[in-house]
Design a protein around this motif. Structure first.
Motif, PDB file in Angstrom:
ATOM      1  N   GLY A 113       0.513  -1.032  -0.069  1.00 26.61           N
ATOM      2  CA  GLY A 113       0.324   0.298   0.309  1.00 26.61           C
ATOM      3  C   GLY A 113       0.847   1.804   0.130  1.00 26.61           C
ATOM      4  O   GLY A 113       1.447   1.369  -0.288  1.00 26.61           O
ATOM      5  N   ASN A 114       0.517   2.728   0.449  1.00 20.48           N
ATOM      6  CA  ASN A 114       0.906   3.611  -0.072  1.00 20.48           C
ATOM      7  C   ASN A 114       1.718   3.909   1.549  1.00 20.48           C
ATOM      8  O   ASN A 114       2.250   4.943   1.767  1.00 20.48           O
ATOM      9  N   GLY A 115       1.469   2.446   2.278  1.00 18.86           N
ATOM     10  CA  GLY A 115       2.973   3.204   4.000  1.00 18.86           C
ATOM     11  C   GLY A 115       4.082   2.563   3.533  1.00 18.86           C
ATOM     12  O   GLY A 115       4.346   2.346   2.241  1.00 18.86           O
ATOM     13  N   PRO A 116       5.035   2.839   4.480  1.00 20.91           N
ATOM     14  CA  PRO A 116       6.049   2.694   4.355  1.00 20.91           C
ATOM     15  C   PRO A 116       6.467   1.127   4.763  1.00 20.91           C
ATOM     16  O   PRO A 116       7.434   0.691   4.299  1.00 20.91           O
ATOM     17  N   ASP A 117       5.622   0.443   5.232  1.00 22.70           N
ATOM     18  CA  ASP A 117       5.598  -1.170   5.642  1.00 22.70           C
ATOM     19  C   ASP A 117       6.027  -2.106   3.984  1.00 22.70           C
ATOM     20  O   ASP A 117       5.215  -1.387   2.929  1.00 22.70           O
ATOM     21  N   ARG A 118       7.107  -3.141   4.087  1.00 24.66           N
ATOM     22  CA  ARG A 118       7.283  -3.265   2.565  1.00 24.66           C
ATOM     23  C   ARG A 118       6.858  -4.801   3.219  1.00 24.66           C
ATOM     24  O   ARG A 118       6.213  -5.330   4.142  1.00 24.66           O
ATOM     25  N   LEU A 119       6.474  -5.646   1.926  1.00 20.66           N
ATOM     26  CA  LEU A 119       6.183  -6.751   1.760  1.00 20.66           C
ATOM     27  C   LEU A 119       6.988  -8.090   2.460  1.00 20.66           C
ATOM     28  O   LEU A 119       6.031  -8.826   3.642  1.00 20.66           O
ATOM     29  N   GLY A 120       8.547  -8.326   2.550  1.00 13.96           N
ATOM     30  CA  GLY A 120       9.069  -8.404   3.324  1.00 13.96           C
ATOM     31  C   GLY A 120       8.690  -9.854   2.679  1.00 13.96           C
ATOM     32  O   GLY A 120       8.105 -10.390   2.072  1.00 13.96           O
ATOM     33  N   GLU A 121      10.027 -10.784   3.012  1.00  7.76           N
ATOM     34  CA  GLU A 121       9.821 -12.258   2.859  1.00  7.76           C
ATOM     35  C   GLU A 121       9.065 -13.327   3.356  1.00  7.76           C
ATOM     36  O   GLU A 121       8.072 -13.978   2.778  1.00  7.76           O
ATOM     37  N   GLU A 122       8.944 -12.730   4.586  1.00  6.14           N
ATOM     38  CA  GLU A 122       7.519 -13.733   5.246  1.00  6.14           C
ATOM     39  C   GLU A 122       6.251 -13.178   4.604  1.00  6.14           C
ATOM     40  O   GLU A 122       5.420 -13.912   4.271  1.00  6.14           O
TER      41      GLU A 122
END
Length: 419
Positions: A349-358
């Protein structure tokens, strides 16, 4: 310097008006003779097109007045601070987006022809033009400039597409697989859908029944990184086909990164998997790269990332690095997904969170493919990642899926892999 705006308000042509064309057409007149400048102002005052005319008397003032909004420059070749083609060359350098029309005296007509050869759109002889002719010459010059710029952009796009195709063949080759029970599928997308590929690369080769798979990512993005990626992939393929043991390959690639990189800070991460002929065992080698994701047919962990195990440094990162083999046991039917970091560094989405490996493992779990994995599934996965990201990915993303569907039977687990 003076400026005047003359009505009325037409577009330059009958086609839809570009936002850059909104309002009067901005024209700069570079002319040191007051009488000639007054004549041009009078001619444009009676034109049927809205012009915003700025008059300057020398090249220095013209340089200060030029900006991306200027559509046309009317240039006298005899100026106090520039003579001959000097002024024209300078104007063409400073305002590549503007159409340049040379205003020349009758005795300078041959120089007007020379000016067109250099890059002017047209030349007009002072005293032989009326308002309608001058306005039409400006309009036509702007349209020719626009057409020339469009043709140049098209040519550049064609060259980039051709270069991209050559790089793609070098970075993303056709696998060399003989076992019809081992299926290969892949997907690749440049970051921001750029025309040029970056430094992601992969390869898959079968040698004497053993399947070697490689995926890597050179730090950075651009032609230098792509060239290093091509160098590493070709070197690795050569090592495999030459019969070099798997344990000896990454040290050679590490030396190659140090010798061939364009910057002393450049490095490459690599994941190499060597699958035994029985397809039930494999060795994994990690050089600063994430471990593959294992997909099986059923169970609570039908999609799971392989344990990292001992991992060596990225290639070119530490002198005399070591890259130990991590032994793997595989079920009868499986899929291994090797990927680069552009995939899991996608945002959610538009936030700072990334998908990550999990998050990537979870996403695959919701879209777990049937085994063996078909060609279109990797593209579907990339579509899902881009959907989570809210658009094209910021970095290159490459993924390779090797899958195996085998008959059950007795399996020998003796001996090493890739020796």
């Amino acid at each position: 310097m003076s400026a005047a705006t003359y009505p009325p308000t037409h577009g330059l042509s009958g086609r839809p008006v570009d936002p850059a064309d909104a309002g009067p057409v901005r024209v700069i007149l570079v002319e040191d003779d007051h009488g000639d400048a007054f004549l041009v102002e009078e001619l444009l005052a009676g034109a049927r097109v809205a012009f915003e005319l700025t008059w300057v008397q020398n090249l220095a003032d013209a340089t200060a007045a030029l900006d991306p909004g200027v559509r046309c420059v009317l240039l006298d070749l005899a100026l106090p601070d520039a003579t001959g083609m000097e002024g024209l060359t300078r104007i063409l350098e400073l305002a590549p987006q503007a159409a340049v029309i040379v205003l020349t005296g009758l005795a300078d007509e041959h120089r007007g022809v020379e000016a067109v050869a250099i890059g002017a759109e047209d030349y007009l002889v002072k005293g032989q033009v009326d308002g309608e002719l001058l306005a039409r010459a400006i309009r036509f010059a702007i349209e020719r400039k626009r057409a020339d710029s469009a043709a140049l952009r098209l040519r550049e796009a064609e060259l980039l597409a051709s270069e991209n195709a050559r790089m793609e063949r070098a970075l993303l080759p056709t696998p060399l697989l003989d076992d019809d029970k081992v299926h290969f599928a892949h997907a690749y997308r440049p970051g921001r859908r750029m025309a040029l590929l970056g430094g992601d690369f992969f390869d898959v080769i079968e040698r004497d029944g053993t399947v070697f798979a490689l995926i890597g990512d050179v730090s950075g993005h651009g032609p230098d990184e792509a060239a290093l990626g091509v160098c590493l992939r070709i070197a690795w393929r050569t090592l495999v086909l030459s019969g070099v043991p798997a344990a000896g390959m990454l040290p050679v690639l590490d030396t190659l990164v140090v010798r061939e990189r364009h910057s002393p800070f450049a490095f490459a991460t690599v994941c190499m998997v060597v699958i035994a002929p029985d397809r039930r065992r494999a060795d994994m080698y990690l050089a600063g790269h994430p471990s593959p994701i294992l997909i099986t047919e059923a169970g609570d962990h039908a999609v799971d990332q392989l344990p990292m195990g001992p991992r060596g440094p990225a290639l070119g990162f530490l002198p005399e690095g070591r890259w130990p083999a991590v032994p793997l046991e595989l079920p009868p039917s499986w899929a291994l997904l090797l990927f680069t970091d552009g995939l899991f560094e996608a945002r959610t989405g538009n936030g700072p969170d990334r998908l990550g490996e999990e998050g990537l493992v979870e996403l695959i779990g919701h879209r777990r493919p049937e085994l063996p994995v078909v060609d279109g599934w990797p593209e579907t996965l990339l579509d899902a990642v881009e959907e989570r990201n809210g658009g094209a990915l910021a970095d290159d993303a490459a993924l390779v899926v090797l899958s195996h569907q085998a008959d059950e039977g007795p399996v020998s687990l003796e001996g090493g892999v890739g020796e």
